[in-house]
Motif scaffolding. Structure first.
Motif, PDB file in Angstrom:
ATOM      1  N   LEU A 100       0.811  -1.218   0.000  1.00 52.50           N
ATOM      2  CA  LEU A 100       0.000   0.000   0.000  1.00 52.50           C
ATOM      3  C   LEU A 100       0.845   1.269   0.000  1.00 52.50           C
ATOM      4  O   LEU A 100       0.587   2.211  -0.763  1.00 52.50           O
ATOM      5  CB  LEU A 100      -0.943  -0.019   1.203  1.00 52.50           C
ATOM      6  CG  LEU A 100      -2.073   1.002   1.232  1.00 52.50           C
ATOM      7  CD1 LEU A 100      -2.848   1.014  -0.068  1.00 52.50           C
ATOM      8  CD2 LEU A 100      -3.014   0.705   2.401  1.00 52.50           C
ATOM      9  N   THR A 101       1.872   1.313   0.844  1.00 55.90           N
ATOM     10  CA  THR A 101       2.729   2.508   0.911  1.00 55.90           C
ATOM     11  C   THR A 101       3.391   2.777  -0.434  1.00 55.90           C
ATOM     12  O   THR A 101       3.426   3.919  -0.908  1.00 55.90           O
ATOM     13  CB  THR A 101       3.810   2.330   1.994  1.00 55.90           C
ATOM     14  OG1 THR A 101       3.180   2.044   3.246  1.00 55.90           O
ATOM     15  CG2 THR A 101       4.638   3.585   2.136  1.00 55.90           C
ATOM     16  N   ALA A 102       3.918   1.722  -1.069  1.00 61.50           N
ATOM     17  CA  ALA A 102       4.592   1.884  -2.360  1.00 61.50           C
ATOM     18  C   ALA A 102       3.612   2.255  -3.460  1.00 61.50           C
ATOM     19  O   ALA A 102       3.936   3.059  -4.343  1.00 61.50           O
ATOM     20  CB  ALA A 102       5.331   0.595  -2.723  1.00 61.50           C
ATOM     21  N   VAL A 103       2.412   1.693  -3.428  1.00 61.22           N
ATOM     22  CA  VAL A 103       1.394   2.020  -4.427  1.00 61.22           C
ATOM     23  C   VAL A 103       0.975   3.486  -4.303  1.00 61.22           C
ATOM     24  O   VAL A 103       0.837   4.202  -5.317  1.00 61.22           O
ATOM     25  CB  VAL A 103       0.169   1.091  -4.284  1.00 61.22           C
ATOM     26  CG1 VAL A 103      -1.019   1.619  -5.087  1.00 61.22           C
ATOM     27  CG2 VAL A 103       0.513  -0.319  -4.743  1.00 61.22           C
ATOM     28  N   LEU A 104       0.782   3.955  -3.072  1.00 65.47           N
ATOM     29  CA  LEU A 104       0.436   5.358  -2.858  1.00 65.47           C
ATOM     30  C   LEU A 104       1.559   6.277  -3.337  1.00 65.47           C
ATOM     31  O   LEU A 104       1.298   7.318  -3.948  1.00 65.47           O
ATOM     32  CB  LEU A 104       0.127   5.614  -1.382  1.00 65.47           C
ATOM     33  CG  LEU A 104      -1.170   5.016  -0.842  1.00 65.47           C
ATOM     34  CD1 LEU A 104      -1.265   5.213   0.670  1.00 65.47           C
ATOM     35  CD2 LEU A 104      -2.380   5.645  -1.523  1.00 65.47           C
ATOM     36  N   SER A 105       2.794   5.897  -3.075  1.00 63.17           N
ATOM     37  CA  SER A 105       3.936   6.694  -3.546  1.00 63.17           C
ATOM     38  C   SER A 105       3.968   6.755  -5.068  1.00 63.17           C
ATOM     39  O   SER A 105       4.228   7.818  -5.653  1.00 63.17           O
ATOM     40  CB  SER A 105       5.252   6.097  -3.028  1.00 63.17           C
ATOM     41  OG  SER A 105       5.322   6.145  -1.622  1.00 63.17           O
ATOM     42  N   ALA A 106       3.697   5.622  -5.723  1.00 61.53           N
ATOM     43  CA  ALA A 106       3.660   5.587  -7.187  1.00 61.53           C
ATOM     44  C   ALA A 106       2.568   6.506  -7.722  1.00 61.53           C
ATOM     45  O   ALA A 106       2.784   7.260  -8.685  1.00 61.53           O
ATOM     46  CB  ALA A 106       3.433   4.153  -7.672  1.00 61.53           C
ATOM     47  N   GLY A 107       1.405   6.433  -7.079  1.00 58.64           N
ATOM     48  CA  GLY A 107       0.305   7.301  -7.505  1.00 58.64           C
ATOM     49  C   GLY A 107       0.619   8.777  -7.327  1.00 58.64           C
ATOM     50  O   GLY A 107       0.284   9.614  -8.181  1.00 58.64           O
ATOM     51  N   MET A 108       1.297   9.100  -6.228  1.00 57.64           N
ATOM     52  CA  MET A 108       1.654  10.496  -5.955  1.00 57.64           C
ATOM     53  C   MET A 108       2.674  11.020  -6.968  1.00 57.64           C
ATOM     54  O   MET A 108       2.657  12.197  -7.327  1.00 57.64           O
ATOM     55  CB  MET A 108       2.198  10.631  -4.534  1.00 57.64           C
ATOM     56  CG  MET A 108       1.149  10.526  -3.450  1.00 57.64           C
ATOM     57  SD  MET A 108      -0.111  11.823  -3.602  1.00 57.64           S
ATOM     58  CE  MET A 108      -1.129  11.449  -2.151  1.00 57.64           C
ATOM     59  N   ILE A 109       3.575  10.142  -7.417  1.00 54.81           N
ATOM     60  CA  ILE A 109       4.552  10.549  -8.437  1.00 54.81           C
ATOM     61  C   ILE A 109       3.826  10.987  -9.706  1.00 54.81           C
ATOM     62  O   ILE A 109       4.131  12.030 -10.294  1.00 54.81           O
ATOM     63  CB  ILE A 109       5.528   9.389  -8.742  1.00 54.81           C
ATOM     64  CG1 ILE A 109       6.444   9.132  -7.548  1.00 54.81           C
ATOM     65  CG2 ILE A 109       6.364   9.700  -9.986  1.00 54.81           C
ATOM     66  CD1 ILE A 109       7.311   7.897  -7.698  1.00 54.81           C
ATOM     67  N   VAL A 110       2.857  10.183 -10.126  1.00 51.31           N
ATOM     68  CA  VAL A 110       2.095  10.512 -11.338  1.00 51.31           C
ATOM     69  C   VAL A 110       1.224  11.743 -11.112  1.00 51.31           C
ATOM     70  O   VAL A 110       1.138  12.639 -11.966  1.00 51.31           O
ATOM     71  CB  VAL A 110       1.227   9.309 -11.768  1.00 51.31           C
ATOM     72  CG1 VAL A 110       0.433   9.639 -13.032  1.00 51.31           C
ATOM     73  CG2 VAL A 110       2.088   8.076 -11.998  1.00 51.31           C
TER      74      VAL A 110
END
Length: 477
Positions: A100-110
């Motif tokens: 979840l933490t990594a997925v949220l970080s990926a989404g925030m990058i985009v």
């Protein structure tokens, strides 16, 4: 009756149905419903959180449907075992909090570069698809991975998964990101109702009530929200009657900065799955060593990666085996892998109807936050538990201290990386990536101190401390 048969019966005497038994329809259905009840919140909550934090709005009901359907397919593969893929045991596969933490970080990058919700989802699922091959590859020599992904590394990473997510839970308790009434008393009241309910239910002497504590707590929170006028189901009429799985519905995009944290987590997921399947084998009275056991572990970890690849293809986040279902097996005495087919069918059928996702999407943020605060705190505590089983000498304590400090540090003060190249900053801004890279590198670089040397050093330190204390007392007198 042979000695081998008598031994097998003795091993399985406390199971109503052992691994290869085929219970009738109603016993199988009842056991399957208990597994679904214990895991339902875990399957849907990551999607609700990602949808809320990243502003995915209208796509959430569809994403929840896909999470349920993919969990059903993954569970079927794990239990049925198709060729070399699957553990061939009663284990439920579902969306994982670990990513979840990594997925949220990926989404925030985009999102930070102006990406649309569709771009965010295309990147999340594209990167997840590619990263899943890491676990598929590792499944072939999972027994050797323990030399690099040690309990010290694993425990550190799990702590760094849980702690940053607590901020997400607390934000939901206040009302959610950007809420106009953030911190209002009615928000705190709703979260408090769920929090107190889960605590009280968890203390029940009834095992089934304990397993369903989060589900019941959320239901009570939704009921309270209904009487407070916080629920609006008017939009449900606009939802389609059924959800149709469409491969890469939102497209396929790749981002290296988003890929690396997920790739690291798939290594950790492989180790966690090994632990879950070992516990499952123990509870199911199956071997926990030897060729049969090793074959199941390899098949289970392979299925973990393969199912995550399927999940990404059909618009859902990475998945893994659920450890709480081992408790259901112990409770019911049903270890039959054929019950997994019933679990898979229930989850898949639930996923067919987007109205389920539409109703869950209306769950007020404080209600969700009241439950996830406990769940994310539990994740962090699970990391501490892993560390408690490691030998925390001075070397390992240094590794944990530095890695946790760096991981939490970049999540609370992200500007510290602003002078680094953009891609490097995006990678290291993930607390999981920062902590994992630090822990792995330090474990490889710092030499291990022999136990004897450590004991001597501790004894010397203790003796010096005693002498200093005596000296101080003498001066005082």
């Amino acid at each position: 009756m042979t000695q081998e048969t008598r031994t097998e019966q003795s091993r399985n005497h406390d199971l109503l149905y052992s691994l290869h038994d085929r219970p009738a329809f109603w016993p199988s259905t009842f056991a399957a419903l208990q597994h679904v009840l214990a895991s339902l919140v875990g399957v849907i909550t990551p999607t609700l959180i990602v949808g809320g934090v990243l502003g995915l709005g209208e796509h959430v009901p569809y994403l929840i449907s896909m999470a349920l359907m993919v969990s059903g397919v993954g569970t079927f593969i794990q239990c049925r075992r198709i060729g070399p893929i699957g553990a061939g045991m009663l284990c439920l596969q579902g969306t994982s909090f670990a990513f979840l933490t990594a997925v949220l970080s990926a989404g925030m990058i985009v999102k930070s570069r102006g990406g649309t919700p569709e771009d965010i989802l295309a990147t999340i699922f594209g990167v997840s698809f590619c990263a899943a091959f890491v676990e598929i590859f590792l499944s072939r020599f999972i027994h050797k991975l323990q030399r690099v992904i040690t309990p010290v590394v694993t425990g550190t990473i799990i702590i760094l998964i849980g702690i940053p997510l607590i901020k997400v839970a607390m934000t939901d308790i206040g009302g959610g990101f950007g809420a106009e009434n953030f911190g209002a008393l009615d928000n705190l009241l709703l979260a408090g109702i769920v929090l107190v309910s889960v605590i009280l239910l968890n203390r029940s002497k009834n095992p089934m009530i304990r397993l369903a504590a989060v589900v019941i707590g959320l239901a009570l929170g939704m009921l309270a929200a209904f009487f407070m006028g916080r629920l609006d189901f008017s939009h449900l009429g606009s939802l389609p009657l059924m959800s149709i799985p469409v491969p890469f519905k939102f497209g396929f995009q790749f981002d290296l900065a988003a890929f690396i944290p997920l790739a690291i987590l798939f290594c950790v997921s492989a180790m966690e799955t090994t632990g879950d399947l070992t516990a499952n084998s123990t509870i199911s009275k199956e071997p926990v060593k030897g060729p049969v056991y090793l074959n199941r572990i390899r098949g289970g970890v392979l299925a973990d990666g393969f199912n995550s690849m399927i999940a990404a293809t059909f618009n859902s986040m990475p998945s893994t085996t659920f450890s709480q279902n081992n408790g259901v097996i112990a409770l019911t005495g049903v270890a039959s892998r054929f019950v997994g087919i019933y679990i898979a069918a229930i989850l898949f059928i639930m996923g067919l109807f987007p109205i389920i996702g539409g109703v869950l999407q209306q769950m007020p943020k404080p209600v969700l936050g009241g439950a996830t605060l406990i769940m994310f705190g539990t994740v962090a505590v699970a990391g501490i538990r892993v560390l408690s089983h490691a030998h925390l000498d001075r070397r390992n304590m240094m590794i944990v201290a530095i890695s946790v400090g760096l991981g939490i540090g970049v999540s609370t003060v992200p500007d510290v990386l602003q002078e680094l190249p953009k891609t490097v900053a995006n990678i290291l801004s993930s607390p999981v990536a920062m902590g994992a890279i630090s822990a792995i590198l330090l474990s490889l670089v710092l030499p291990e101190q022999k136990v004897e040397e450590e004991e001597v050093a501790d004894a010397v330190a203790t003796e010096e401390g005693v002498e200093m204390t005596k000296k101080k007392l003498g001066e005082m007198s």
